[in-house]
Structure formats: C-alpha cells, structure tokens
Design an enzyme around this catalytic site. Structure first.
Site, PDB file in Angstrom:
ATOM      1  N   ARG A  41      38.686 -41.302  61.895  1.00 57.61           N
ATOM      2  CA  ARG A  41      38.312 -40.058  61.148  1.00 57.61           C
ATOM      3  C   ARG A  41      38.696 -38.910  62.459  1.00 57.61           C
ATOM      4  NH1 ARG A  41      34.366 -36.081  61.125  1.00 57.61           N
ATOM      5  NH2 ARG A  41      33.992 -34.938  58.959  1.00 57.61           N
ATOM      6  N   SER A 112      33.174 -40.191  49.033  1.00 58.03           N
ATOM      7  CA  SER A 112      31.699 -39.658  49.593  1.00 58.03           C
ATOM      8  C   SER A 112      31.176 -38.860  48.349  1.00 58.03           C
ATOM      9  CB  SER A 112      32.062 -38.569  50.294  1.00 58.03           C
ATOM     10  OG  SER A 112      32.451 -39.117  51.716  1.00 58.03           O
ATOM     11  N   LYS A 141      29.345 -34.093  61.075  1.00 57.92           N
ATOM     12  CA  LYS A 141      30.338 -33.638  60.207  1.00 57.92           C
ATOM     13  C   LYS A 141      29.855 -32.162  59.778  1.00 57.92           C
ATOM     14  CE  LYS A 141      31.578 -36.306  57.000  1.00 57.92           C
ATOM     15  NZ  LYS A 141      31.491 -37.259  55.693  1.00 57.92           N
TER      16      LYS A 141
END
Length: 210
Positions: A41, A112, A141
């Site tokens: 990520r 998600s 995040k």
C-alpha cells in the site's frame, strides 16, 4: 481458489507506513514471523511513484513468493496487471469491483466496507473477501472513517454470513482474541507490525492469539 485462511494475519505496508525503516527488511521480518497475506500500500505524502514504485513492488513480490505468501496491491490496478500480482484490494471510491473482475478473472479481489450504507452499494458478488473497519481509531489511514467497534464487525458478519471477512484499523496484539469472537476470519495490521522493535517476534505473538 481463494482460501479464507489467508486472511488470518494480513500485513499491509508501504514506505510511508514504516518511516525510518527499510520496507524490504520490514516485510521480510514479517514473512519470517508468519504473516499469511501481504498488501503493498504505497500511499500518502512522499510515496514512491512511477518506475521506483514498480521496481519496489517487483522486489517485494519476489520476496513474498519465496515464503509462499500472496502479494496484493492496494488500489493500483495498472501496477497489479503489469507485474501480475496475486490480486488487488480496493476501497469504495476506486474502480468498480465488477470492472476489476473483468480485468482480473482469476485474481484475488478484496473490498473495504465500513458500514451498512457502503454494504448496500457494494457489488460483493465480485469479490473474494471484504475488509471491515476501522475497528479502532487509526492513524495509519488518513481516509479511514470513524471506528465501528466489535458491533460493526458483528453487523457485517450478519450482512455477509458466507463472505471471508478481515478486520482492520488500529488493531494491536491484545485485541486479536476479542476480535476473533466476532466471527471474522482474520485481522489486517499496519503499524503494530511495521513500527515494532522486533517485527518477527511481534508477528509470532500475534499468531499465538488465534
């Protein structure tokens, strides 16, 4: 064929979520400890782009292959296709999972979902697993919504009784036993692994919680 066992200890990381450390070493230590899935990520301020990002992805992918751990790319469909990654994980604002499935018929696709509203607009029939959270408030995040707690995990399990589910968001080693009582299939961890002083040991301790 996707196996929900892969979700047990799902490590997510990029260069911006292990600041001050070498990402390759961080991932290698996590693999030695026993993570079951890895997601690259590469996001946020200072994240790698272009060739640099592709080259790092290929190195990490080869490392994961050595340990027989699938390599998932976050959001970047082009990168995933270019390097033939094992799959992708996307959020609600990314390319639709129905479109991704056409591009990647045999790959792992994760989505998600944070609440009932997102669940209702999600085409879950196209995905292999769903990431649910954030369980706790998280700093890793910046786009994560409000914490949904264990109630949120239980609610998503009622909505998706057969779907492989992985909990995410602010999870520490001591939370794992209680989270698993909500009938999810595993936990996704970012900073509790990446910022650990002894990553391999931390991962082993997490595995012992299951």
């Amino acid at each position: 064929m996707f196996n929900k066992e892969l979700l047990k200890l799902y490590f997510i990381c990029g260069t911006t979520t292990c600041l001050g450390k070498d990402l390759y070493t961080v991932v290698e230590d996590a693999l030695k400890g026993g993570i079951t899935l890895f997601q690259f990520r590469e996001k946020g301020e200072g994240a790698l782009e272009g060739r640099e990002k592709v080259e790092l992805a290929i190195k990490l992918q080869e490392l994961c292959k050595k340990y027989n751990v699938p390599f998932i790319v976050n959001d970047d469909i082009e990168l995933a296709l270019e390097i033939d990654a094992d799959g992708v994980h996307v959020g609600q604002d990314d390319l639709g999972v129905d479109e991704i499935r056409k591009l990647m018929p045999n790959k792992i696709i994760g989505l998600s979902i944070g609440n009932e509203e997102e669940f209702k607009q999600s085409k879950v029939e196209y995905v292999d697993y769903v990431g649910v959270g954030p369980v706790y408030v998280t700093q890793s995040k910046d786009d994560a919504g409000g914490a949904i707690g264990y109630e949120g995990l239980e609610l998503m399990r009622r909505f998706l009784p057969q779907m492989p589910l992985v909990a995410i968001g602010g999870i520490q080693t001591q939370h794992i036993k209680d989270i698993m009582k909500t009938n999810v299939d595993g936990v996704s961890i970012i900073s509790a692994i990446s910022y650990s002083d002894n990553i391999e040991k931390t991962v082993r301790e997490m595995i012992e919680q299951f």
